[in-house]
Design an enzyme around this catalytic site. Structure first.
Site, mmCIF file in Angstrom:
data_model
loop_
_atom_site.group_PDB
_atom_site.id
_atom_site.type_symbol
_atom_site.label_atom_id
_atom_site.label_comp_id
_atom_site.label_asym_id
_atom_site.label_seq_id
_atom_site.Cartn_x
_atom_site.Cartn_y
_atom_site.Cartn_z
ATOM 1 N N CYS A 1 0.850 -1.254 0.009
ATOM 2 C CA CYS A 1 0.182 0.087 -0.034
ATOM 3 C C CYS A 1 0.971 1.213 0.128
ATOM 4 C CB CYS A 1 -1.013 -0.098 1.072
ATOM 5 S SG CYS A 1 -0.228 -0.183 2.607
ATOM 6 N N GLY B 1 -0.881 -1.498 6.887
ATOM 7 C CA GLY B 1 -2.553 -1.303 7.176
ATOM 8 C C GLY B 1 -3.111 -2.189 6.148
ATOM 9 N N ARG B 2 -3.348 -1.689 5.117
ATOM 10 C CA ARG B 2 -4.129 -2.188 3.829
ATOM 11 C C ARG B 2 -3.585 -3.442 3.435
ATOM 12 N NH1 ARG B 2 -5.665 3.161 0.589
ATOM 13 N NH2 ARG B 2 -3.922 4.035 1.877
#
Length: 425
Positions: free
Chosen positions: A356, A361-362
């Protein structure tokens, strides 16, 4: 006016005395915590009480929504105080140990030793009791869920938040990478690869650390599969060449990109060409571009040293900035598409690259979902906590926020219902 000024002076003096006394009694951490309490509580109250909406399935799946009337996939309205994933302006250093706090739901809070801290935390150094406890938690943490338990757990916000906060982030102490010029290689100076699992670029001069360095980690897949994935940051202008070196060196057949090029500020450099380009002696040529509803697919040919390979890039664009997706099916479809493409890749192919912007995170959500879908199909149960712990052992901060942790549970809950619906038919 004079009287008012006099009273204000007395008040300021009293506050200064209180601050001095509290700092002597509790240390500097108390004052910074007190100053941030109201603001932090407001952020966390927003993140802990998200609004929900029913996930939108395709027409062929409309009857599946009748299985349960409970809200499914969360849409988190973080309008009061939200910051971009990994944005350097959100990073705060607190004078506590690396694992003292578990992270923030909305902004990314990295906890490291304060400047001048003498507590050793380097590669090969002896871990402090706190850090040792965190490592043990990550190695042993588990919570296996049956389908019914998964559905119940997915809507238990309080339990999920508590579990998220109890799970150590395992971020790297920046002192571990005290090399001149390294700042050019990192998109965010406080998000660094864990040393034991980092990707090391091969070079003629292996003693030259900068030429071997890339902000990327190998991650285990389902069933302990070694080096199933590589999680990395979105390439910067300075690291595009290194990125392609890694793609070729690791024989990667697939890249999954889960960020836009810009989201208020730059999130990733456009590291691929419109037609063709050469980086580090590797010729990269675009063969086809296919636009789907929620992602685009580019197929490249790579040539180097007389050898030619094929590479697929899935660019997922339906993950909104500062939120979790409001629909689970597109993400599940991408997971299945990538899994199918990987199964069709040559046997000599290496890891799937996922990135990402910061690469935690993603990226963490996608990899965790991929692993857990396999576990659900193979074993009929899921252990989201165990998967999260393993990912964080390999790369600190994977699944970055409490909202993302909830989202993974909702996605798996929906996926299990989808599987059950197919079986019933």
């Amino acid at each position: 006016i004079k009287r008012w000024c006099s009273e204000m002076c007395v008040l300021m003096l009293c506050l200064q005395i209180i601050r001095t006394v509290c700092k002597l009694a509790y240390g500097d951490a108390w004052w910074s915590a007190a100053m941030m309490a109201d603001h932090g509580d407001r952020r966390q109250s927003v993140s802990r009480q998200p609004s929900f909406t029913l996930s939108e399935w395709t027409d062929a799946q409309e009857d599946l929504m009748d299985l349960e009337a409970e809200p499914q996939t969360p849409v988190f309205d973080l309008s009061l105080d939200t910051r971009t994933e990994g944005d350097i302006t959100t990073l705060s250093v607190t004078p506590v140990g690396l694992q003292e706090r578990r992270g923030s739901n909305v902004s990314l809070t990295l906890d490291m030793c304060s400047p001048g801290c003498t507590e050793p935390y380097g590669y090969g150094a002896q871990l402090s009791p706190r850090d040792q406890t965190a490592k043990e938690y990550l190695r042993e943490g588990t919570n296996t869920l049956t389908p019914s338990q998964l559905h119940t757990r997915a809507i238990d916000d309080q339990a999920l938040q508590a579990e998220f906060y109890e799970t150590p982030m395992n971020f790297v102490d920046p002192k571990e990478y005290n090399y001149p010029g390294l700042v050019r290689k990192n998109r965010y100076k406080t998000i660094l690869p864990n040393a034991h699992s980092r990707v090391i670029l091969r070079t003629a001069d292996e003693d030259e650390f900068l030429s071997t360095y890339i902000n990327a980690n190998y991650l285990q897949g389902y069933g302990g599969e070694e080096r199933a994935y590589i999680a990395t940051q979105g390439p910067t202008v300075n690291t595009v060449g290194d990125f392609w070196r890694m793609v070729w060196q690791e024989r990667c057949p697939i890249i999954v990109m889960i960020t836009n090029l810009e989201e208020k500020n730059e999130k990733c450099a456009e590291y691929w060409p419109e037609d063709s380009v050469t980086h580090e002696g590797i010729e990269i040529k675009v063969v086809t571009v296919t636009q789907e509803d929620d992602y685009s697919l580019r197929v490249f040919t790579l040539k180097f040293g007389g050898e030619e390979r094929s590479l697929r890039q899935y660019w997922y664009t339906s993950w909104p900035d500062q939120k979790t997706p409001d629909k689970a099916p597109p993400l599940l479809e991408l997971v299945e598409e990538v899994e199918q493409a990987r199964a069709e890749a040559p046997p000599t192919s290496g890891p799937v690259i996922v990135h990402c912007s910061a690469g935690i995170g993603r990226t963490g959500c996608f990899i965790a979902t991929s692993i857990l879908c396999k576990q659900l199909r193979s074993e009929g149960v899921v252990d989201i906590l165990r998967t999260t712990c393993q990912l964080r052992l390999d790369r600190g901060g994977m699944i970055q926020t409490g909202e993302q942790y909830q989202f993974v549970h909702h996605v798996l809950s929906l996926y299990e219902k989808q599987l059950s619906h197919i079986v019933e038919e």
